[in-house]
Design a protein around this motif. Sequence first.
Motif, PDB file in Angstrom:
ATOM      1  N   LYS A 102    -101.310  56.196  53.118  1.00 50.86           N
ATOM      2  CA  LYS A 102    -101.565  57.632  53.085  1.00 50.86           C
ATOM      3  C   LYS A 102    -102.415  58.014  54.291  1.00 50.86           C
ATOM      4  N   LYS A 103    -102.212  59.241  54.762  1.00 48.45           N
ATOM      5  CA  LYS A 103    -102.941  59.724  55.938  1.00 48.45           C
ATOM      6  C   LYS A 103    -104.413  59.946  55.607  1.00 48.45           C
ATOM      7  N   ASP A 104    -105.267  59.451  56.507  1.00 48.42           N
ATOM      8  CA  ASP A 104    -106.711  59.623  56.389  1.00 48.42           C
ATOM      9  C   ASP A 104    -107.227  59.903  57.797  1.00 48.42           C
ATOM     10  N   ASP A 105    -107.391  61.179  58.137  1.00 48.68           N
ATOM     11  CA  ASP A 105    -107.714  61.626  59.495  1.00 48.68           C
ATOM     12  C   ASP A 105    -106.603  61.202  60.447  1.00 48.68           C
ATOM     13  N   ASP A 106    -106.909  60.337  61.430  1.00 47.81           N
ATOM     14  CA  ASP A 106    -105.889  59.943  62.406  1.00 47.81           C
ATOM     15  C   ASP A 106    -105.311  58.552  62.135  1.00 47.81           C
TER      16      ASP A 106
END
Length: 156
Positions: A102-106
């Motif tokens: 999952k996306k977490d910042d960059d």
Amino acid sequence: MLVKHLIRTTAALAFATATLPAFAATDTPVGKWKTIDDTTHEVKSVVEITDNGGVLEGKVLQVLKPTPGAAKDANGHLICAKCDGERKNKPIEGMTILWGLKKDDDVWSGGQILDPSKGKIYKVTLKLVDGGKKLDVHGYIGISLIGRSQEWVRDE
């Protein structure tokens, strides 16, 4: 005068719309990637990363350079002989080897990656580099400071 304005506006919109997919493709790992061996620097396989409701997963589309001594089934397909469970002795091509990211910042994190040559599963983070042309794939056990990274190259 109005016709010229309409033609210019239509042309500008057409150009902008045509370039959107190119820009969108570089800000996400979704797409096809050439995996690069971190020791030999050779292209080993092609993996396609897809987005399934905000969760990334990756599947091996093609094995280009098998690990020396890799196991094969009766039909000559490379198999995951060292894998456990449902992946044991299954063909590597078509196998999901990356899941739960999952996306977490960059970065994309919280997922796992399978190394079919060893049959081992590691925690993994993904980070786009070089304007989205490359992907830093960092597999680890325990904490992310200790682990191994590979650089994958986007398959245009």
